[in-house]
Design a protein around this motif. Structure first.
Motif, PDB file in Angstrom:
ATOM      1  N   THR A  53      18.220 -23.751   8.623  1.00  0.00           N
ATOM      2  CA  THR A  53      17.505 -22.561   9.089  1.00  0.00           C
ATOM      3  C   THR A  53      16.070 -22.508   8.604  1.00  0.00           C
ATOM      4  O   THR A  53      15.161 -22.175   9.350  1.00  0.00           O
ATOM      5  N   GLU A  54      15.853 -22.836   7.363  1.00  0.00           N
ATOM      6  CA  GLU A  54      14.528 -22.673   6.763  1.00  0.00           C
ATOM      7  C   GLU A  54      13.551 -23.784   7.099  1.00  0.00           C
ATOM      8  O   GLU A  54      12.412 -23.520   7.426  1.00  0.00           O
ATOM      9  N   ALA A  55      13.997 -25.026   6.978  1.00  0.00           N
ATOM     10  CA  ALA A  55      13.017 -26.108   7.091  1.00  0.00           C
ATOM     11  C   ALA A  55      13.575 -27.375   7.718  1.00  0.00           C
ATOM     12  O   ALA A  55      13.170 -28.467   7.370  1.00  0.00           O
ATOM     13  N   GLY A  56      14.492 -27.272   8.655  1.00  0.00           N
ATOM     14  CA  GLY A  56      15.014 -28.461   9.312  1.00  0.00           C
ATOM     15  C   GLY A  56      13.979 -29.083  10.231  1.00  0.00           C
ATOM     16  O   GLY A  56      13.169 -28.391  10.836  1.00  0.00           O
ATOM     17  N   ALA A  57      13.998 -30.409  10.326  1.00  0.00           N
ATOM     18  CA  ALA A  57      13.098 -31.117  11.238  1.00  0.00           C
ATOM     19  C   ALA A  57      13.552 -30.855  12.674  1.00  0.00           C
ATOM     20  O   ALA A  57      14.741 -30.732  12.945  1.00  0.00           O
ATOM     21  N   VAL A  58      12.597 -30.767  13.590  1.00  0.00           N
ATOM     22  CA  VAL A  58      12.905 -30.463  14.986  1.00  0.00           C
ATOM     23  C   VAL A  58      12.607 -31.684  15.857  1.00  0.00           C
ATOM     24  O   VAL A  58      11.534 -32.280  15.758  1.00  0.00           O
ATOM     25  N   PHE A  59      13.581 -32.036  16.699  1.00  0.00           N
ATOM     26  CA  PHE A  59      13.407 -33.076  17.703  1.00  0.00           C
ATOM     27  C   PHE A  59      13.566 -32.413  19.060  1.00  0.00           C
ATOM     28  O   PHE A  59      14.470 -31.594  19.256  1.00  0.00           O
ATOM     29  N   VAL A  60      12.680 -32.748  19.997  1.00  0.00           N
ATOM     30  CA  VAL A  60      12.709 -32.140  21.324  1.00  0.00           C
ATOM     31  C   VAL A  60      12.950 -33.236  22.345  1.00  0.00           C
ATOM     32  O   VAL A  60      12.190 -34.205  22.428  1.00  0.00           O
ATOM     33  N   LEU A  61      14.010 -33.067  23.114  1.00  0.00           N
ATOM     34  CA  LEU A  61      14.350 -33.989  24.183  1.00  0.00           C
ATOM     35  C   LEU A  61      13.955 -33.310  25.486  1.00  0.00           C
ATOM     36  O   LEU A  61      14.499 -32.264  25.834  1.00  0.00           O
ATOM     37  N   SER A  62      12.977 -33.880  26.165  1.00  0.00           N
ATOM     38  CA  SER A  62      12.476 -33.302  27.407  1.00  0.00           C
ATOM     39  C   SER A  62      13.022 -34.102  28.584  1.00  0.00           C
ATOM     40  O   SER A  62      12.810 -35.308  28.668  1.00  0.00           O
ATOM     41  N   ARG A  63      13.729 -33.422  29.463  1.00  0.00           N
ATOM     42  CA  ARG A  63      14.289 -34.077  30.649  1.00  0.00           C
ATOM     43  C   ARG A  63      13.547 -33.574  31.882  1.00  0.00           C
ATOM     44  O   ARG A  63      13.413 -32.378  32.097  1.00  0.00           O
ATOM     45  N   GLY A  64      13.074 -34.514  32.668  1.00  0.00           N
ATOM     46  CA  GLY A  64      12.397 -34.166  33.912  1.00  0.00           C
ATOM     47  C   GLY A  64      13.392 -34.072  35.053  1.00  0.00           C
ATOM     48  O   GLY A  64      14.514 -34.565  34.964  1.00  0.00           O
ATOM     49  N   ARG A  65      12.989 -33.468  36.114  1.00  0.00           N
ATOM     50  CA  ARG A  65      13.890 -33.276  37.261  1.00  0.00           C
ATOM     51  C   ARG A  65      14.124 -34.561  38.044  1.00  0.00           C
ATOM     52  O   ARG A  65      15.021 -34.634  38.870  1.00  0.00           O
ATOM     53  N   LEU A  66      13.327 -35.583  37.783  1.00  0.00           N
ATOM     54  CA  LEU A  66      13.491 -36.855  38.473  1.00  0.00           C
ATOM     55  C   LEU A  66      14.174 -37.903  37.605  1.00  0.00           C
ATOM     56  O   LEU A  66      14.163 -39.092  37.921  1.00  0.00           O
ATOM     57  N   GLY A  67      14.753 -37.478  36.473  1.00  0.00           N
ATOM     58  CA  GLY A  67      15.497 -38.393  35.619  1.00  0.00           C
ATOM     59  C   GLY A  67      14.718 -38.976  34.459  1.00  0.00           C
ATOM     60  O   GLY A  67      15.265 -39.725  33.658  1.00  0.00           O
ATOM     61  N   ASP A  68      13.452 -38.643  34.355  1.00  0.00           N
ATOM     62  CA  ASP A  68      12.667 -39.141  33.227  1.00  0.00           C
ATOM     63  C   ASP A  68      12.989 -38.344  31.968  1.00  0.00           C
ATOM     64  O   ASP A  68      13.269 -37.156  32.026  1.00  0.00           O
ATOM     65  N   VAL A  69      12.984 -39.040  30.833  1.00  0.00           N
ATOM     66  CA  VAL A  69      13.352 -38.429  29.558  1.00  0.00           C
ATOM     67  C   VAL A  69      12.302 -38.810  28.517  1.00  0.00           C
ATOM     68  O   VAL A  69      11.844 -39.950  28.482  1.00  0.00           O
ATOM     69  N   ASP A 105      13.457 -43.783  31.565  1.00  0.00           N
ATOM     70  CA  ASP A 105      14.611 -43.269  32.288  1.00  0.00           C
ATOM     71  C   ASP A 105      15.929 -43.687  31.638  1.00  0.00           C
ATOM     72  O   ASP A 105      16.995 -43.452  32.179  1.00  0.00           O
ATOM     73  N   ASP A 106      15.856 -44.280  30.434  1.00  0.00           N
ATOM     74  CA  ASP A 106      17.060 -44.702  29.706  1.00  0.00           C
ATOM     75  C   ASP A 106      17.450 -43.627  28.688  1.00  0.00           C
ATOM     76  O   ASP A 106      17.112 -43.705  27.508  1.00  0.00           O
ATOM     77  N   ALA A 107      18.154 -42.603  29.166  1.00  0.00           N
ATOM     78  CA  ALA A 107      18.558 -41.492  28.301  1.00  0.00           C
ATOM     79  C   ALA A 107      19.489 -41.954  27.193  1.00  0.00           C
ATOM     80  O   ALA A 107      19.455 -41.408  26.091  1.00  0.00           O
ATOM     81  N   ALA A 108      20.299 -42.972  27.455  1.00  0.00           N
ATOM     82  CA  ALA A 108      21.252 -43.454  26.445  1.00  0.00           C
ATOM     83  C   ALA A 108      20.528 -43.999  25.214  1.00  0.00           C
ATOM     84  O   ALA A 108      20.972 -43.789  24.083  1.00  0.00           O
ATOM     85  N   ALA A 109      19.406 -44.672  25.411  1.00  0.00           N
ATOM     86  CA  ALA A 109      18.647 -45.208  24.281  1.00  0.00           C
ATOM     87  C   ALA A 109      18.081 -44.080  23.421  1.00  0.00           C
ATOM     88  O   ALA A 109      18.096 -44.159  22.188  1.00  0.00           O
ATOM     89  N   LEU A 110      17.596 -43.036  24.060  1.00  0.00           N
ATOM     90  CA  LEU A 110      17.043 -41.912  23.297  1.00  0.00           C
ATOM     91  C   LEU A 110      18.156 -41.117  22.619  1.00  0.00           C
ATOM     92  O   LEU A 110      17.971 -40.628  21.502  1.00  0.00           O
ATOM     93  N   ASP A 111      19.295 -41.006  23.262  1.00  0.00           N
ATOM     94  CA  ASP A 111      20.445 -40.350  22.629  1.00  0.00           C
ATOM     95  C   ASP A 111      20.907 -41.135  21.405  1.00  0.00           C
ATOM     96  O   ASP A 111      21.264 -40.551  20.379  1.00  0.00           O
ATOM     97  N   ALA A 112      20.880 -42.460  21.500  1.00  0.00           N
ATOM     98  CA  ALA A 112      21.246 -43.302  20.354  1.00  0.00           C
ATOM     99  C   ALA A 112      20.249 -43.115  19.215  1.00  0.00           C
ATOM    100  O   ALA A 112      20.638 -43.075  18.038  1.00  0.00           O
TER     101      ALA A 112
END
Length: 115
Positions: free
Chosen positions: A31-47, A75-82
Motif C-alpha cells: 500500500t505505501e511504497a510498492g513498485a508499479v508496473f503498467v501493462l498497456s493493451r491496444g485495441r489492435l493487439g499491441d502490448v 504483439d507478444d503478450a506472453a513474453a511481457l506476461d513472463a
C-alpha cells in the motif's frame, strides 16, 4: 511529500476512465511504497509494459512524480506476461495495472523517461 502507491494507482485509474479507457488492478502490492508496473493493451493487439524508471530519472523540478520506462513492446503478450512473473518473484509487493487508454496515449498518463 510523495503519495502512497495505493492513492497514486487510484488516481491513474480515474484518469484512464475519465479519458474513456479501461483500467484494472491485476495485482495489488504494498500500500505505501510498492513498485508499479503498467501493462498497456491496444485495441489492435499491441502490448507495452512500463516499469519504474531508474533512480537516475529523478527530476528535481518534479520531486513527487513517479517515472516509468518502457520495458518492452510488441504483439507478444506472453513474453511481457513472463517478464511480469519474474518481477513478481523478485518483489512480491509490486502492483500491476492493466490499461486500455482509448483516446489518450500512455505518455499522457505516465511520466515516461528513456534511460
Amino acid at each position: 511529500m510523495r503519495v502512497t502507491t495505493e492513492f497514486w494507482v487510484s488516481a491513474l485509474l480515474r484518469r484512464v476512465f475519465g479519458a474513456g479507457g479501461f483500467a484494472a488492478v491485476v495485482k495489488r502490492g504494498a500500500t505505501e511504497a510498492g513498485a508499479v508496473f503498467v501493462l498497456s493493451r491496444g485495441r489492435l493487439g499491441d502490448v507495452s509494459l512500463f516499469g519504474p524508471g531508474p533512480q537516475t530519472s529523478y527530476d528535481s523540478d518534479k520531486p513527487d512524480d513517479r517515472f516509468f520506462t518502457l520495458l518492452g513492446a510488441g504483439d507478444d503478450a506472453a513474453a511481457l506476461d513472463a517478464r511480469l512473473e519474474r518481477e513478481k518473484k523478485f518483489d512480491p509487493d509490486i502492483w500491476v495495472v492493466e490499461i486500455e487508454a482509448a483516446t489518450v496515449s500512455v505518455e499522457e498518463l505516465l511520466s515516461v523517461k528513456t534511460p
